[in-house]
Structure formats: structure tokens, C-alpha cells
Enzyme design. Sequence first.
Site, PDB file in Angstrom:
ATOM      1  N   HIS A 146      12.085  46.645   9.943  1.00 33.00           N
ATOM      2  CA  HIS A 146      10.868  46.936   9.171  1.00 33.00           C
ATOM      3  C   HIS A 146      10.343  48.297   9.572  1.00 33.00           C
ATOM      4  CE1 HIS A 146       9.827  44.678  12.808  1.00 33.00           C
ATOM      5  NE2 HIS A 146       8.711  45.394  12.860  1.00 33.00           N
ATOM      6  N   HIS A 161       6.949  50.515   9.695  1.00 36.03           N
ATOM      7  CA  HIS A 161       5.491  50.460   9.633  1.00 36.03           C
ATOM      8  C   HIS A 161       4.983  51.705   8.908  1.00 36.03           C
ATOM      9  CE1 HIS A 161       4.922  47.401  12.987  1.00 36.03           C
ATOM     10  NE2 HIS A 161       6.152  47.820  13.266  1.00 36.03           N
TER      11      HIS A 161
HETATM   12  P1  5GP Z   1       7.270  45.076  15.586  1.00 33.15           P
HETATM   13  O1  5GP Z   1       6.563  45.106  16.907  1.00 33.15           O
HETATM   14  O2  5GP Z   1       8.403  44.055  15.562  1.00 33.15           O
HETATM   15  O3  5GP Z   1       7.693  46.436  15.138  1.00 33.15           O
HETATM   16  O4  5GP Z   1       6.179  44.645  14.542  1.00 33.15           O
HETATM   17  C1  5GP Z   1       6.054  43.380  13.999  1.00 33.15           C
HETATM   18  C2  5GP Z   1       4.799  43.399  13.175  1.00 33.15           C
HETATM   19  O5  5GP Z   1       4.791  42.274  12.340  1.00 33.15           O
HETATM   20  C3  5GP Z   1       3.494  43.350  14.009  1.00 33.15           C
HETATM   21  O6  5GP Z   1       2.696  44.495  13.719  1.00 33.15           O
HETATM   22  C4  5GP Z   1       2.836  42.042  13.554  1.00 33.15           C
HETATM   23  O7  5GP Z   1       1.425  42.140  13.458  1.00 33.15           O
HETATM   24  C5  5GP Z   1       3.483  41.774  12.209  1.00 33.15           C
HETATM   25  N1  5GP Z   1       3.612  40.370  11.886  1.00 33.15           N
HETATM   26  C6  5GP Z   1       4.092  39.398  12.681  1.00 33.15           C
HETATM   27  N2  5GP Z   1       4.099  38.217  12.050  1.00 33.15           N
HETATM   28  C7  5GP Z   1       3.594  38.456  10.805  1.00 33.15           C
HETATM   29  C8  5GP Z   1       3.349  37.597   9.679  1.00 33.15           C
HETATM   30  O8  5GP Z   1       3.589  36.394   9.680  1.00 33.15           O
HETATM   31  N3  5GP Z   1       2.819  38.192   8.576  1.00 33.15           N
HETATM   32  C9  5GP Z   1       2.541  39.533   8.530  1.00 33.15           C
HETATM   33  N4  5GP Z   1       2.016  39.998   7.398  1.00 33.15           N
HETATM   34  N5  5GP Z   1       2.775  40.349   9.574  1.00 33.15           N
HETATM   35  C10 5GP Z   1       3.290  39.828  10.697  1.00 33.15           C
END
Ligand code: 5GP
Length: 116
Positions: free
Chosen positions: A100, A102
Site C-alpha cells: 500500500h 500512503h
Molecule cells: P503500514 O504501517 O503497514 O504501512 O500501514 C498500515 C496502515 O493501515 C496504518 O496507517 C493503519 O492505520 C491502516 N489500517 C490498518 N487497519 C485498517 C483498517 O481496517 N481500515 C483502514 N481503513 N485502515 C487500516
Amino acid sequence: MSDCIFCKIVKREIPSEVVYENEFIFAFKDIHPKAPIHILVVPKKHISTFNDITSEDIPLYGEIIKAIQKITKDLNIADSGYRVLVNVNKDGGQVIYHLHVHILGGKPFKFEEKGE
Ligand code: 5GP
Ligand code: ZN
């Protein structure tokens, strides 16, 4: 992947605030926003990390870029600016293992070497 939370979001088995969708891409609001605008752009295809993007996936990554350009333009932050961020594996702070990107925006950012 059946137990992947973002695959479930893509299939709308878990609700999310959808911002953009096309054949290849799904974009939705981050549940814990870290900026006034915080959107996650994911390929519908399950790819675990940035490291796992193959040559074959490059056009798909291009679709992510196009989606980011469209979303930021639609939200009126393309010109003022925004940040794109991919966390990779443990030290990168990756928590969800479905690739993903951001999009962070709606405020100015500073690039600082040390973390929070
Ligand atoms: P990472 O740290 O893996 O780059 O970011 C994962 C992101 O996914 C985090 O910013 C977290 O807030 C978001 N996230 C985790 N679970 C969910 C969810 O169930 N729904 C949404 N909309 N975002 C999520
Ligand atoms: Zn997945």
C-alpha cells in the site's frame, strides 16, 4: 490472500471509506489518519511488500501512480503538495503485508532524519 485485511477491504468484506476504485486499484481512507488527508492506495492483486513487486507488476505500479495523481488532483492537494510513502518490512514500519502507498496531505511536512 484469504486472511489479508486489505484483500478483504478490496472485496468490500470489511467496510472502508472508499476514495477511488478502478479495475486494478482500490484507495480508501486510513482508519487512523496521521495527517488531515491520509489515504491508502493498494493494488487489488495481493503483493506482500514493495520488495515483491516483479517486472511483470511494473505496469500495475504505474496504475498506482496514476491513481495517486488523480486522487491528489481531485482533492486539490496536487499543486500545494503531499507526501507518498511506502513502509517496507519491519524496520520500515510495515504493519499490513499487502502493498500500500500512503498519501499524506493537507499540511506541510518537513523531512527529518530522526524518527518520531
Ligand atoms: P503500514 O504501517 O503497514 O504501512 O500501514 C498500515 C496502515 O493501515 C496504518 O496507517 C493503519 O492505520 C491502516 N489500517 C490498518 N487497519 C485498517 C483498517 O481496517 N481500515 C483502514 N481503513 N485502515 C487500516
Ligand atoms: Zn492482500
